[in-house]
Design an enzyme around this catalytic site. Sequence first.
Site, PDB file in Angstrom:
ATOM      1  N   LYS A  48      14.071  -3.311  -7.064  1.00  0.00           N
ATOM      2  CA  LYS A  48      14.177  -3.728  -5.700  1.00  0.00           C
ATOM      3  C   LYS A  48      15.616  -3.514  -5.258  1.00  0.00           C
ATOM      4  O   LYS A  48      16.618  -3.751  -6.164  1.00  0.00           O
ATOM      5  CB  LYS A  48      13.521  -5.093  -5.892  1.00  0.00           C
ATOM      6  CG  LYS A  48      13.127  -5.773  -4.444  1.00  0.00           C
ATOM      7  CD  LYS A  48      11.478  -5.169  -4.154  1.00  0.00           C
ATOM      8  CE  LYS A  48      11.144  -5.466  -2.596  1.00  0.00           C
ATOM      9  NZ  LYS A  48       9.751  -5.073  -2.597  1.00  0.00           N
ATOM     10  N   GLY A  97      -1.754 -14.308   8.763  1.00  0.00           N
ATOM     11  CA  GLY A  97      -0.692 -13.431   9.006  1.00  0.00           C
ATOM     12  C   GLY A  97      -1.268 -12.094   9.723  1.00  0.00           C
ATOM     13  O   GLY A  97      -2.277 -11.629   9.132  1.00  0.00           O
ATOM     14  N   TYR A  98      -0.736 -11.793  10.867  1.00  0.00           N
ATOM     15  CA  TYR A  98      -1.388 -10.937  11.491  1.00  0.00           C
ATOM     16  C   TYR A  98      -0.285  -9.586  12.068  1.00  0.00           C
ATOM     17  O   TYR A  98      -0.009  -9.224  13.029  1.00  0.00           O
ATOM     18  CB  TYR A  98      -1.893 -11.434  12.943  1.00  0.00           C
ATOM     19  CG  TYR A  98      -3.188 -10.569  13.298  1.00  0.00           C
ATOM     20  CD1 TYR A  98      -4.264 -10.512  12.300  1.00  0.00           C
ATOM     21  CD2 TYR A  98      -3.396  -9.906  14.552  1.00  0.00           C
ATOM     22  CE1 TYR A  98      -5.290  -9.977  12.911  1.00  0.00           C
ATOM     23  CE2 TYR A  98      -4.514  -9.300  14.993  1.00  0.00           C
ATOM     24  CZ  TYR A  98      -5.616  -8.832  14.058  1.00  0.00           C
ATOM     25  OH  TYR A  98      -6.695  -8.302  14.269  1.00  0.00           O
ATOM     26  N   GLY A  99       0.429  -9.497  10.868  1.00  0.00           N
ATOM     27  CA  GLY A  99       1.323  -8.167  10.939  1.00  0.00           C
ATOM     28  C   GLY A  99       0.684  -6.933  10.601  1.00  0.00           C
ATOM     29  O   GLY A  99      -0.630  -6.493  10.606  1.00  0.00           O
ATOM     30  N   ASN A 100       1.546  -5.932   9.692  1.00  0.00           N
ATOM     31  CA  ASN A 100       1.022  -4.753   9.101  1.00  0.00           C
ATOM     32  C   ASN A 100      -0.125  -5.059   8.303  1.00  0.00           C
ATOM     33  O   ASN A 100      -1.397  -4.467   8.785  1.00  0.00           O
ATOM     34  CB  ASN A 100       2.073  -4.103   8.424  1.00  0.00           C
ATOM     35  CG  ASN A 100       1.459  -3.005   7.944  1.00  0.00           C
ATOM     36  OD1 ASN A 100       0.927  -2.928   7.005  1.00  0.00           O
ATOM     37  ND2 ASN A 100       1.976  -1.717   8.483  1.00  0.00           N
ATOM     38  N   GLY A 147      -2.124  -7.931   7.652  1.00  0.00           N
ATOM     39  CA  GLY A 147      -3.075  -8.774   8.226  1.00  0.00           C
ATOM     40  C   GLY A 147      -4.087  -8.125   9.144  1.00  0.00           C
ATOM     41  O   GLY A 147      -5.276  -8.184   9.296  1.00  0.00           O
ATOM     42  N   TYR A 148      -3.320  -7.156  10.255  1.00  0.00           N
ATOM     43  CA  TYR A 148      -4.239  -6.665  11.245  1.00  0.00           C
ATOM     44  C   TYR A 148      -5.136  -5.559  10.733  1.00  0.00           C
ATOM     45  O   TYR A 148      -6.206  -5.517  10.845  1.00  0.00           O
ATOM     46  CB  TYR A 148      -3.049  -6.086  12.254  1.00  0.00           C
ATOM     47  CG  TYR A 148      -3.457  -5.093  13.210  1.00  0.00           C
ATOM     48  CD1 TYR A 148      -4.878  -5.341  13.927  1.00  0.00           C
ATOM     49  CD2 TYR A 148      -3.187  -3.773  12.796  1.00  0.00           C
ATOM     50  CE1 TYR A 148      -5.384  -4.304  14.890  1.00  0.00           C
ATOM     51  CE2 TYR A 148      -3.984  -2.640  13.800  1.00  0.00           C
ATOM     52  CZ  TYR A 148      -4.893  -3.129  14.571  1.00  0.00           C
ATOM     53  OH  TYR A 148      -5.487  -2.174  15.603  1.00  0.00           O
TER      54      TYR A 148
HETATM   55  P1  NAD Z   1       4.798  -8.216   9.019  1.00  0.00           P
HETATM   56  O1  NAD Z   1       6.188  -8.845   9.177  1.00  0.00           O
HETATM   57  O2  NAD Z   1       4.292  -7.233   9.646  1.00  0.00           O
HETATM   58  O3  NAD Z   1       3.494  -9.593   9.272  1.00  0.00           O
HETATM   59  C1  NAD Z   1       3.810 -10.778   9.026  1.00  0.00           C
HETATM   60  C2  NAD Z   1       3.024 -11.492   9.640  1.00  0.00           C
HETATM   61  O4  NAD Z   1       2.983 -12.940   9.069  1.00  0.00           O
HETATM   62  C3  NAD Z   1       3.208 -11.867  10.985  1.00  0.00           C
HETATM   63  O5  NAD Z   1       2.132 -11.657  11.743  1.00  0.00           O
HETATM   64  C4  NAD Z   1       4.049 -13.217  10.986  1.00  0.00           C
HETATM   65  O6  NAD Z   1       3.774 -13.907  12.352  1.00  0.00           O
HETATM   66  C5  NAD Z   1       3.104 -14.011  10.085  1.00  0.00           C
HETATM   67  N1  NAD Z   1       3.656 -15.186   9.586  1.00  0.00           N
HETATM   68  C6  NAD Z   1       5.041 -15.410   9.545  1.00  0.00           C
HETATM   69  N2  NAD Z   1       5.160 -16.632   9.129  1.00  0.00           N
HETATM   70  C7  NAD Z   1       4.029 -17.202   9.207  1.00  0.00           C
HETATM   71  C8  NAD Z   1       3.539 -18.364   8.730  1.00  0.00           C
HETATM   72  N3  NAD Z   1       4.369 -19.433   8.613  1.00  0.00           N
HETATM   73  N4  NAD Z   1       2.188 -18.843   9.051  1.00  0.00           N
HETATM   74  C9  NAD Z   1       1.442 -17.619   9.307  1.00  0.00           C
HETATM   75  N5  NAD Z   1       1.832 -16.464   9.492  1.00  0.00           N
HETATM   76  C10 NAD Z   1       3.006 -16.307   9.583  1.00  0.00           C
HETATM   77  O7  NAD Z   1       4.679  -7.988   7.182  1.00  0.00           O
HETATM   78  P2  NAD Z   1       3.590  -7.489   6.449  1.00  0.00           P
HETATM   79  O8  NAD Z   1       4.146  -6.055   6.178  1.00  0.00           O
HETATM   80  O9  NAD Z   1       2.213  -7.454   7.080  1.00  0.00           O
HETATM   81  O10 NAD Z   1       3.667  -8.084   5.227  1.00  0.00           O
HETATM   82  C11 NAD Z   1       3.063  -9.492   4.898  1.00  0.00           C
HETATM   83  C12 NAD Z   1       3.053  -9.777   3.339  1.00  0.00           C
HETATM   84  O11 NAD Z   1       2.443  -8.752   2.682  1.00  0.00           O
HETATM   85  C13 NAD Z   1       4.392  -9.947   2.840  1.00  0.00           C
HETATM   86  O12 NAD Z   1       4.276 -10.969   1.819  1.00  0.00           O
HETATM   87  C14 NAD Z   1       4.917  -8.627   2.174  1.00  0.00           C
HETATM   88  O13 NAD Z   1       5.734  -8.512   1.172  1.00  0.00           O
HETATM   89  C15 NAD Z   1       3.584  -8.247   1.810  1.00  0.00           C
HETATM   90  N6  NAD Z   1       3.247  -6.923   1.311  1.00  0.00           N
HETATM   91  C16 NAD Z   1       3.300  -6.033   2.252  1.00  0.00           C
HETATM   92  C17 NAD Z   1       3.269  -4.636   2.254  1.00  0.00           C
HETATM   93  C18 NAD Z   1       3.266  -3.569   3.216  1.00  0.00           C
HETATM   94  O14 NAD Z   1       2.952  -2.388   3.073  1.00  0.00           O
HETATM   95  N7  NAD Z   1       3.668  -3.737   4.479  1.00  0.00           N
HETATM   96  C19 NAD Z   1       2.925  -4.167   1.080  1.00  0.00           C
HETATM   97  C20 NAD Z   1       2.784  -5.123  -0.103  1.00  0.00           C
HETATM   98  C21 NAD Z   1       3.011  -6.345   0.201  1.00  0.00           C
END
Ligand code: NAD
Length: 577
Positions: free
Chosen positions: A258, A370-373, A375-376
């Site tokens: 990392k 969580g509704y980012g990548n 969650g969505y």
């Molecule tokens: P992202 O930034 O696209 O989305 C994060 C979401 O969490 C957003 O909707 C944000 O509004 C929400 N959020 C932030 N603070 C919050 C809170 N206090 N309560 C509720 N929601 C909250 O990130 P992502 O890529 O979706 O990643 C989310 C998690 O998954 C992280 O822990 C990341 O390390 C993990 N992850 C992601 C991937 C990937 O491929 N994207 C792979 C493995 C692990």
Amino acid sequence: MLKLMVDFLAEEPELCGKLDSCTTPHYALAQTYSTNFGIEEADAWKVFEEIERKIKEAEYIHIEAPRPIRKWFLLTPEEISMLRVITDYFAPQPRMAPASGFVGNRLESAIETYKWVFGSPRGNGEAARENFHNLVEKTQNAISFRCDTLEPLMTTPNPYKAVLDLLQIAGEKLKLDPGIHEMLKRPMRTIILNIPVPMDDGNLRVFTGYRVQYNDALGPTKGGIRYHPELTMDEVTALSAWMTWKTAVAGLPLGGGKGGIRCNPKDMSQGELERLTRGYTRALARYIGPYSDIPAPDVYTDSQTMAWIMDEYSQIVGCNTFGVVTGKPVCLGGSLGRNEATSRGLMYTVIEAANYKGIDMKNATVAIQGYGNVGYYAARLLNELGCRIIAISDSKGGIYNEEGLDPNEAMKHKIKTGSVAGFKNYKPTTNGHLLELDCDILVPAALENQVTPSNAAKIKAKIIAEGANGPITPEADEILHQKGIFLIPDILANSGGVIVSYFEQVQNQMNYYWSEDEVRNKLQNTIVTAFREVLAIAEEHKVNMRVAAYMKALKRVSDAMLVRTSKAFLPVTINAR
Ligand code: NAD
């Protein structure tokens, strides 16, 4: 409070009266601040302590100039020393102020102190006086201040400690070779880089970056690069260990690493970010590569960041080397299916868990935090299987509807308004309440440490799939296990992302690219196999799924280390096997 300090020094008349009537400048400051802002005097003392600490530790201080300029300016090291003199003047026990005695007015006294303690630039006392006056004026007019520090920040709970705790638990169950256990407590290699970057305002700024290559027994190390103002080495180390277990549990021929840079990308221009990224790549070039260490995007880095790294690295080695990073744009060797890969992998593990628990996926109820990548796409894919998404949330709040929500419509609302909160006439819910909803499947996909011993007993979901990294603390695991909740741990549930990253690199090395269906089929085979192996370990050893996943990962890594390690190094343990 900093503005109040300089107002005092600038001899604002009513403030001077305060100073004269109080026993010490510190007391006068705390009392005035408390009266002006209506807060307790004890709290005013705490505000002072915080400012004093920040200025003492600051490596860089930025001041935002008022309208119409509204730009951030970096203070010079000389100005930062001057701020230290000013805060010292108001400290309960000033250490510098006595150096000058109290000559003339207070501002003159502070200037003399500065010259005594730090010396005047090029022996020119007048220049120091002028600079000091300028700084006072800048501070009085500033809209805001920002201090950046290089002091290590310890996050709570320390993520590295969680890694070591799980290593201990799984290591004992596995009867891990003591020598290997010792080696796995520490990263193989930690690289600290200082990267000079010319900033848009003409200043040169030096950023500190890290790359931790935790273990490469199974293959080249792999893991993301994070840009964050509070990044710590402990955090990078913990995440690099996590990557080691994640690639191992998925059965990939990769190790874990990392990296990251302590910076605030939100305050930087695209040009500054590009120069920073290319500088980081040049400094790291000899340690990364398709056969040694393959970075990827993480928090606040994206496919553009990866394109810069790939381009800079290719220029250094003299040929296009797409396989040096993953998460690239598809037009530059990125893999189809990467965007949704983490959630698609999570969906495959949820299907397996539901089969095991006898839950029908059609009409199963799902809550997603969580509704980012992650969650969505999880909401969309699970909905396509027939699940009812009853609650979703983001950092600004959540929504709830027992009959189910439309994930795509909710995303359109989020794009329009910045949050899912307030969508249609659905009931509002909080992030805390969402976790405790009565549902079949709970997907925490936002942040770490969301389920702790304080709320674990209230969780009612039958299956939890950790989309985020570390959303459940190890102490909460056992409570959930006792309640019969089936947990799919992060290193398994969200490993779809790294699995498809691995596929991206394989395609780059072959220079031959797969269709999206091919990527999906290979992902399904890989993650379902991993799930079934972990479940078999959990049943055989009567441990929870997280410990079982660590046991699987540790066994793969330690087996590789044992056959690779020199017999002269571990003679007894190797012979005993
Ligand atoms: P992202 O930034 O696209 O989305 C994060 C979401 O969490 C957003 O909707 C944000 O509004 C929400 N959020 C932030 N603070 C919050 C809170 N206090 N309560 C509720 N929601 C909250 O990130 P992502 O890529 O979706 O990643 C989310 C998690 O998954 C992280 O822990 C990341 O390390 C993990 N992850 C992601 C991937 C990937 O491929 N994207 C792979 C493995 C692990």
